[in-house]
Scaffold this active site. Structure first.
Site, PDB file in Angstrom:
ATOM      1  N   GLY A  14       0.826  -1.201   0.000  1.00 17.87           N
ATOM      2  CA  GLY A  14       0.000   0.000   0.000  1.00 17.87           C
ATOM      3  C   GLY A  14       0.858   1.248   0.000  1.00 17.87           C
ATOM      4  O   GLY A  14       0.522   2.257   0.622  1.00 17.87           O
ATOM      5  N   ARG A  17       0.727   5.814  -1.832  1.00 15.80           N
ATOM      6  CA  ARG A  17       0.337   7.134  -1.329  1.00 15.80           C
ATOM      7  C   ARG A  17       0.103   7.064   0.177  1.00 15.80           C
ATOM      8  O   ARG A  17       0.180   6.004   0.784  1.00 15.80           O
ATOM      9  CB  ARG A  17      -0.946   7.611  -2.018  1.00 15.80           C
ATOM     10  CG  ARG A  17      -2.138   6.664  -1.830  1.00 15.80           C
ATOM     11  CD  ARG A  17      -3.338   7.077  -2.656  1.00 15.80           C
ATOM     12  NE  ARG A  17      -2.991   7.109  -4.072  1.00 15.80           N
ATOM     13  CZ  ARG A  17      -2.948   6.033  -4.862  1.00 15.80           C
ATOM     14  NH1 ARG A  17      -3.242   4.850  -4.356  1.00 15.80           N
ATOM     15  NH2 ARG A  17      -2.625   6.139  -6.120  1.00 15.80           N
ATOM     16  N   SER A 143      -5.525  -0.129  13.621  1.00 15.69           N
ATOM     17  CA  SER A 143      -6.263   1.126  13.646  1.00 15.69           C
ATOM     18  C   SER A 143      -6.975   1.250  14.991  1.00 15.69           C
ATOM     19  O   SER A 143      -7.273   0.237  15.638  1.00 15.69           O
ATOM     20  CB  SER A 143      -7.304   1.158  12.516  1.00 15.69           C
ATOM     21  OG  SER A 143      -8.206   2.242  12.669  1.00 15.69           O
ATOM     22  N   TYR A 155     -14.060  -3.466   8.705  1.00 14.72           N
ATOM     23  CA  TYR A 155     -12.756  -2.838   8.935  1.00 14.72           C
ATOM     24  C   TYR A 155     -12.297  -3.051  10.379  1.00 14.72           C
ATOM     25  O   TYR A 155     -11.133  -3.362  10.637  1.00 14.72           O
ATOM     26  CB  TYR A 155     -12.871  -1.347   8.613  1.00 14.72           C
ATOM     27  CG  TYR A 155     -11.586  -0.573   8.620  1.00 14.72           C
ATOM     28  CD1 TYR A 155     -10.678  -0.680   7.562  1.00 14.72           C
ATOM     29  CD2 TYR A 155     -11.274   0.295   9.656  1.00 14.72           C
ATOM     30  CE1 TYR A 155      -9.499   0.052   7.557  1.00 14.72           C
ATOM     31  CE2 TYR A 155     -10.101   1.034   9.656  1.00 14.72           C
ATOM     32  CZ  TYR A 155      -9.217   0.912   8.601  1.00 14.72           C
ATOM     33  OH  TYR A 155      -8.047   1.645   8.599  1.00 14.72           O
ATOM     34  N   LYS A 159      -8.936  -5.007  11.497  1.00 13.82           N
ATOM     35  CA  LYS A 159      -7.874  -4.346  12.245  1.00 13.82           C
ATOM     36  C   LYS A 159      -7.659  -4.993  13.616  1.00 13.82           C
ATOM     37  O   LYS A 159      -6.538  -5.030  14.116  1.00 13.82           O
ATOM     38  CB  LYS A 159      -8.186  -2.857  12.380  1.00 13.82           C
ATOM     39  CG  LYS A 159      -8.076  -2.097  11.053  1.00 13.82           C
ATOM     40  CD  LYS A 159      -6.731  -2.308  10.377  1.00 13.82           C
ATOM     41  CE  LYS A 159      -6.487  -1.343   9.245  1.00 13.82           C
ATOM     42  NZ  LYS A 159      -5.182  -1.593   8.563  1.00 13.82           N
TER      43      LYS A 159
END
Length: 254
Positions: A14, A17, A143, A155, A159
């Protein structure tokens, strides 16, 4: 094993950016050669070219980390071009936010696939190189959403899973000189957080300002905030730190 980072290669998924690119640039400044892997091949190449232009060594590779053959091929390409991968940063991630009753199976599978399957495949592909060298660093991106977050059941699960994955890697690989840790960012200004704001119909600047008022240090995070922690976790100084989840959120998290 030499303690000179310039003899080592890092791989960042990843890395086209945002947080991934910031980590790739920081590890290059630390002396690592850097393999930048991303589904966006052009973006990965652009990050690698920027690192090279700044005097580093890097290669950009396009790959879907959730695809076993492509994950293995990406590791092989980076190894062939730069040398054995002795630092791995599993940063690749996507969001498919929705409330549970609206979430599709594809939304669930995509997020769990990229985050957990991707981290598993990439780690499995590099661990033999680290074990052979007797030195390795694995950094997984979790996260604050691992603690639960409305509209992110997929998500949050992914995580949270990254944290259990990290702790188990630390147990299994520690005896071979390989440490594994996780970073759990809070509110960081990236394309992903801007996309989240757009999804809920919020003005990003106003949303970020409101969020900053709830953060003890009084601001939202930047990708470089995460890159600095990743730099430490990939360094010699972190040799006795393993199996930890470090919340980088401008304040404490439960």
């Amino acid at each position: 094993m030499s303690d000179d980072a310039s003899t080592r290669t890092a791989l960042v998924t990843g890395g086209a950016r945002g947080i991934g690119a910031a980590i790739a640039h920081r590890l290059s400044r630390d002396g690592f050669a850097v393999g930048v892997v991303d589904l966006d091949e052009a973006g990965a190449v652009a990050t690698a070219e920027a690192i090279t232009a700044a005097g580093g060594r890097a290669v950009g590779v396009g790959a879907d980390v959730a695809d076993e053959a492509r994950a293995n091929a990406a590791v092989a390409t980076v190894t062939d071009r730069l040398g054995p991968v002795l630092a791995l940063v599993n940063n690749a991630g996507v969001i498919r936010d929705n409330l549970l009753f609206r979430m599709s199976v594809d939304d669930w599978d995509t997020v769990l696939g990229v985050h957990l399957r991707g981290a598993f495949l990439m780690t499995r592909a590099v661990q033999a190189q680290m074990v052979e060298a007797g030195w390795g660093r694995i950094v997984n991106l979790s996260s604050t959403s691992a603690l639960g977050n409305r509209g992110q059941v997929n998500y949050a699960a992914a995580k949270a899973g990254m944290q259990g994955f990290t702790k188990t890697l630390a147990i299994e690989l520690g005896r071979f000189g390989v440490i594994a840790n996780a970073i759990a960012p809070g509110f960081i200004e990236t394309e992903m957080t801007r996309a989240t704001a757009a999804r809920v119909g919020a003005d990003f600047d106003a949303w970020a300002q409101a969020a900053a008022q709830e953060i003890p240090v009084g601001r939202i995070g930047r990708p470089d905030d995460i890159a600095g922690v990743a730099s430490f976790l990939c360094s010699e100084d972190a040799a006795f730190v393993s199996g930890q989840v470090i919340y980088v959120a401008g304040g404490p998290k439960d």
